[in-house]
Motif scaffolding. Structure first.
Motif: not given
Length: 1107
Positions: A482-488, A389-407
């Motif tokens: 938290f923009t990477s999670a789209n939460k306030t 969840s520490c990664f899954a909550c922040h996939l609005y950040n493009e780089y984090i999305n990229f670092t876990v992609s293609e799995n």
């Protein structure tokens, strides 16, 4: 004239203050612009993109042109006297440009410039060039060999020479180390495209950057072994293979911290490359190593434990990668991309890395949540299961999305685990953001009200901090995006219990809603109790929490609700609690109390907003009183009392003389409780006592008695009813008040008891044992000073005045002394407070062992053991004296006893004690004892202080036994009718003599004190004696003895000598003037020189405290 002056000032302001260029530099700059083919107004010279000025001078030049054909040389720039940087781009330059001259130190940069490079470095460059850079060189410009000698670089500490793209042209660039052997040269940085690396064993260099098109020759590559003074080494090899094992041959004493190498590395068929010779290496970055670079599938390296950053890519490692990394616990940054690693990542746990990349491999399995505290890159693998969840909550950040992609992760679910909290540390002015799944990038966390303030990470996903707030400008509530999670989230910056405004009950269910503020987002940290039932948290935010009541309950009842919030992710757990009342069948408005009811011991009645208090023990279960809930105080019934009405109440039969402050009623027993100076059923009988006495002479006369004797406040004429009996004679009272009695006594002699009786209360008797001593104006001396030949008695003082040939307290010792006297050593025991005197094989001990409380009949009421209970307070060393201070407080008593030892060192010292003045000789010990605030069990009682003296043999002594004698004790001179009492203990031809002055100071008055030899029923030894000092009833008592060691005849110095030789006798004099309750002790060694009258003192040095 005025107009001309104004015109001149205006010209000065516009042209000088504005900073008009120096005319010569302006002309030179105009010529350069002309050669560039650009048209710039003179007034714009310093504001153009080509120039930077400092006042009237050009400091920076940045000239470029794609069309100019002018060849620039150093001559074009010689007129700029203060230029510090010249940058030339896309122009032709003279091959003599570097020869100068240049007027000041200057940095030269050339970008894509054309010249004959083979001639440019044919001579030494000008010494004012400190920085020299050529980059983006066209490969066509390098058609001939370019030899660059290190000595020609002169004072340039940074040198850069690179073509646009590494190519075969770099083979023409030759770096030559022509620095003579035995000398060294230092550079900050050299970055070059070259063919081969020259020997560099005498070059000290912070950074060396090398690019080659083809792999270096074996000779050039072997020069890696000479790079011992290089700190940071970067090398890129475009094609071919290189032998990395050369780095293992660099000498152990080297400066390496960083190695960064890109290019194919040769296979290692011989085994592992041992790099432990690089003992200071911090970073090892190996890129594009090729699939051939391994040893039996392993990473073929043995690293020093200093490495913190390790990268290797594009290899092929089939086994042992995890074990390799585990062998180096100091590595915090790991990057192993594209290495064809086929492993189960479920078995890999995070040990605390800062960064970790496994991208572009063949890892399978799941990702452990331990990787949430590390910047982890998982790109292009075959990982499965749930993405943490520490990664899954922040996939609005493009780089984090990229670092876990293609799995092959499971579908991502909505984020519910991001739980932020804030806490401000006022001691450091740091605001901490802590919780779960907070993210990785500081830029993803926005403080809505303070966008210029940001957080920095301490632990990824867990802990961030902001140091831009102070306690004065920090709001209680902050909103974070938290923009990477789209939460306030709305968060509290202070530890504040929840504030509840409204409690709502869901219809036909056990679901409660609490609206208010200062809740949080962590369900596990909030606990709610409804009466005794648990209410399970269903959701929570800053403003609302809901819970479901567990178990059966009365829906029509009024419930007491407790909400507790545990401080989250802190080392010190803090519980924040809110108590309230709410109805379980309707909505309840909650009113806060203005007072802190909890700190006052109550609870807030939130239905009305007032404090309510429970009474102690419910006023003994409501059987002994009633409870006032507004105050929490019990109203006890008639026969009860106490905070909880648990104590019985019994009235006394009298007022206990309370109007006279002589007593009070104990309402639990119904018996009067008297203050110390009164007794009786009504506390009206005084407990009189004596503190000091000024006696009359043997002829009789007035006697003054000090103490306490009551008063006439009760109207009984108490003070007129006293009878005084001294010995067997009545002492006729002539005057009396509360603290003093005067009476007339008939003639008599000796020591007498004083008995005080009051006719109103004849059963209350004070018996002062030995407190009175008739004063005889004619004093007797000890042992009558032996004989008239020895000395004569001073009948005024009671002291012997010895003739020239005799010494001692009774003049019994002849002065026949040899020069060499046996030394006496003194030591102080910090535990017992005792003093030991050691002379050859004889040891004397002097100590204070107990303080006894004595009743009127002479029996011991209470005995306090003093020996072994002292604590050392301080030690003071001065040139004249050494001071050692001890103290102790009696158990179950208010009394404090202070015990001080003073060593008199340089010269004799006079003291006044009561009415007696005496001298303490140098090298002596003076001891004082102060007894304060003793709590008597009866005011009729007195005190007795016990001194102990003993003698024994030193078991470590090797002396022969010609002086051996049994112990004998002589108390024949213990006579209270003398000024001093004397006690002697003799052994082995040495004598301990104790002298006691018969005075004591009680409550600041000097009075007579008697002494008593005390039999020790527990010790039948004939080698010790105990002396009791009989003190009066006093609040403060001071006793003041001193000890001196004298040397006299009757001792055999050597058992091998004839018996007519001088002998030694060691008398130890103990002088005890008693003042209040304190004592002074002195020790000195006096040598009497044979056939002479003068005295020689041997200093006794105090040994360190015994442990």
């Amino acid at each position: 004239m005025k107009f001309l002056l104004i015109l001149f000032i205006s010209y000065f302001v516009i042209n000088v203050v504005k900073g008009q260029l120096n005319l010569q530099e302006e002309q030179c700059l105009g010529q350069i612009f002309s050669n560039l083919g650009v048209n710039i107004q003179t007034s714009d010279y310093c504001s153009s993109n080509y120039t930077g000025c400092n006042g009237q001078f050009v400091s920076v030049l940045n000239i470029k042109s794609y069309t100019s054909t002018h060849e620039f040389s150093q001559v074009d720039f010689q007129c700029f006297s203060k230029v510090i940087s010249i940058s030339i781009s896309d122009l032709k330059i003279s091959s003599t440009f570097l020869e100068g001259p240049f007027p000041t130190e200057v940095a030269l940069s050339f970008h894509n410039c054309s010249t004959t490079y083979s001639n440019l470095f044919s001579t030494i460059i000008n010494s004012n060039i400190t920085y020299l850079s050529f980059d983006r060189i066209d490969p066509l410009q390098i058609s001939n060999t370019v030899n660059i000698k290190l000595s020609y670089l002169n004072r340039a500490s940074i040198f850069i020479f690179s073509i646009i793209k590494v190519s075969s042209s770099s083979d023409y660039i030759i770096l030559i180390n022509d620095i003579p052997a035995g000398s060294t040269k230092s550079f900050t940085q050299i970055a070059m495209d070259i063919k081969d690396l020259p020997p560099m064993d005498n070059i000290i260099l912070n950074g060396l950057n090398i690019r080659t098109f083809n792999s270096p020759t074996s000779k050039g590559y072997s020069n890696i072994q000479t790079l011992k003074y290089i700190t940071n080494f970067y090398i890129f090899i475009n094609q071919g293979y290189s032998d990395f094992s050369e780095f293992a041959l660099i000498p152990n004493q080297n400066n390496f911290k960083i190695i960064q190498m890109a290019g194919n590395l040769s296979p290692t068929p011989t085994g592992i490359i041992d790099l432990r010779n690089l003992s200071g290496l911090k970073q090892l970055i190996l890129s594009l190593v090729s699939s051939d670079f391994n040893y039996q599938g392993h990473i073929p390296l043995n690293l020093p434990q200093t490495v913190k950053n390790f990268h290797i890519s594009d290899g092929s490692f089939s086994v042992g990668v995890k074990e390799f990394l585990n062998a180096y616990p100091n590595i915090s940054i790991v990057s192993i991309p594209g290495n064809q690693i086929n492993a189960n990542f479920s078995e890999w746990k995070n040990r605390g890395y800062d960064q970790f990349s496994i991208s572009e491999n063949n890892f399978q399995g799941t990702v452990d949540s331990s990787w949430c505290t590390t910047m982890t890159t998982l790109l292009k693998n075959k990982l499965t299961g749930d993405l943490p969840s520490c990664f899954a909550c922040h996939l609005y950040n493009e780089y984090i999305n990229f670092t876990v992609s293609e799995n092959l992760f499971n579908p991502i679910l909505p984020c519910t685990t991001l739980i932020p909290n804030l806490r401000f540390d006022s001691s450091s002015n740091i605001l901490y953001l802590y919780g779960d799944d907070l993210g990785f990038y500081e830029t993803d966390i926005k403080i809505v009200s303070s966008p210029t303030k940001s957080f920095n990470h301490l632990i990824y996903s867990k802990l961030f901090f902001c140091d831009k707030f102070t306690q004065s400008n920090l709001p209680e509530i902050l909103t974070l995006d938290f923009t990477s999670a789209n939460k306030t989230f709305i968060l509290s910056t202070v530890e504040k219990p929840p504030l509840v405004d409204l409690v709502t009950v869901a219809s036909s269910s056990a679901l409660l809603f609490f609206d208010g503020s200062f809740f949080n987002y962590n369900k596990s940290s909030i606990k709610i109790k409804v009466d005794d039932l648990t209410c399970l948290i269903t959701q929570t935010t800053f403003n609302q929490t809901s819970c479901l009541i567990q178990g059966s309950y009365n829906k029509n009842s009024l419930a007491q609700i407790t909400i507790t919030v545990e401080s989250y992710y802190t080392t010190k757990l803090k519980i924040l609690q809110t108590n309230l009342f709410a109805y379980l069948n309707q909505s309840t408005t909650v009113y806060s109390c203005s007072l802190d009811c909890n700190s006052l011991g109550g609870i807030c009645n939130t239905l009305i907003g007032q404090c309510s208090f429970n009474c102690p023990n419910d006023c003994t279960n409501s059987l002994a009183g009633t409870c006032n809930s507004s105050t929490g105080v019990c109203n006890c019934y008639t026969d009860f009392q106490g905070l909880d009405c648990s104590l019985p109440f019994k009235a006394c039969t009298s007022d206990c003389s309370s109007p006279l402050s002589q007593g009070s009623c104990n309402n639990q027993t119904g018996i009067c409780q008297c203050i110390p100076n009164y007794q009786g059923l009504n506390c009206n009988i005084p407990s009189h006592y004596i503190t000091s006495v000024i006696p009359c002479s043997i002829d009789g006369g007035e006697v003054l008695i000090n103490g306490w004797f009551g008063n006439n406040n009760d109207g009984t004429h108490l003070l007129s009813s006293y009878n005084i009996v001294i010995g067997s004679l009545d002492c006729i009272v002539t005057s009396i008040n509360e603290t003093e009695i005067k009476c007339n006594l008939g003639a008599g002699t000796g020591t007498k008891n004083i008995k005080i009786i009051n006719s109103i209360n004849p059963n209350v008797i004070f018996n002062g044992n030995g407190l009175f001593n008739y004063q005889n104006p004619i004093k007797t001396c000890p042992n009558s000073c032996t004989s008239l030949n020895n000395g004569k008695c001073n009948s005024n003082t009671g002291e012997c005045q010895c003739n020239d040939k005799f010494i001692g307290f009774d003049c019994s010792t002849p002065i026949k002394i040899i020069e060499s006297a046996p030394p006496t050593n003194t030591s102080i025991n910090k535990d017992t407070g005792g003093i030991e005197l050691t002379n050859q094989d004889t040891i004397y001990e002097i100590s204070i062992i107990s303080l006894n409380e004595i009743s009127i009949d002479g029996s011991i009421i209470k005995s306090h053991q003093l020996k072994g209970n002292w604590s050392s307070d301080n030690t003071t060393i001065t040139p004249d004296s050494n001071y050692f201070k001890f103290s102790q407080k009696l158990i179950n008593n208010t009394c404090k006893i202070t015990f001080t030892i003073e060593e008199i060192k340089l010269k004799d010292k006079n003291f006044t004690f009561g009415t007696t003045t005496f001298k303490v000789e140098k090298d002596s010990i003076k001891l004082s004892v102060l007894i304060q605030d003793y709590q008597y069990q009866s005011s009729l009682n007195t005190l007795q202080l016990i001194f102990y003296s003993a003698v024994g043999n030193d078991s470590n002594s090797n002396n022969d036994d010609c002086n051996k004698q049994d112990t004998s004790i002589d108390t024949s001179n213990a006579n209270n009718q003398q000024i001093s009492n004397y006690i002697q203990i003799s052994k082995n031809s040495k004598t301990l003599v104790g002298r006691f002055i018969n005075q004591v100071i009680a409550d600041s008055r000097s009075t007579f004190m008697s002494s008593t030899i005390i039999k020790d029923n527990n010790n039948n030894s004939s080698s010790s004696v105990m002396l009791g000092l009989n003190l009066p009833h006093c609040k403060e008592c001071l006793i003041d003895p001193d000890f001196s060691v004298l040397v006299s005849p009757d001792f055999k110095e050597s058992c091998n000598e004839s018996t007519n030789k001088n002998k030694w006798l060691i008398p130890v004099v103990v002088v005890v003037p008693v003042v209040g309750c304190a004592a002074i002790l002195t020790l000195s060694v006096v040598l009497y020189k044979k056939y002479k009258y003068n005295l020689k003192f041997i200093a006794i040095k105090l040994k360190p405290f015994k442990e």
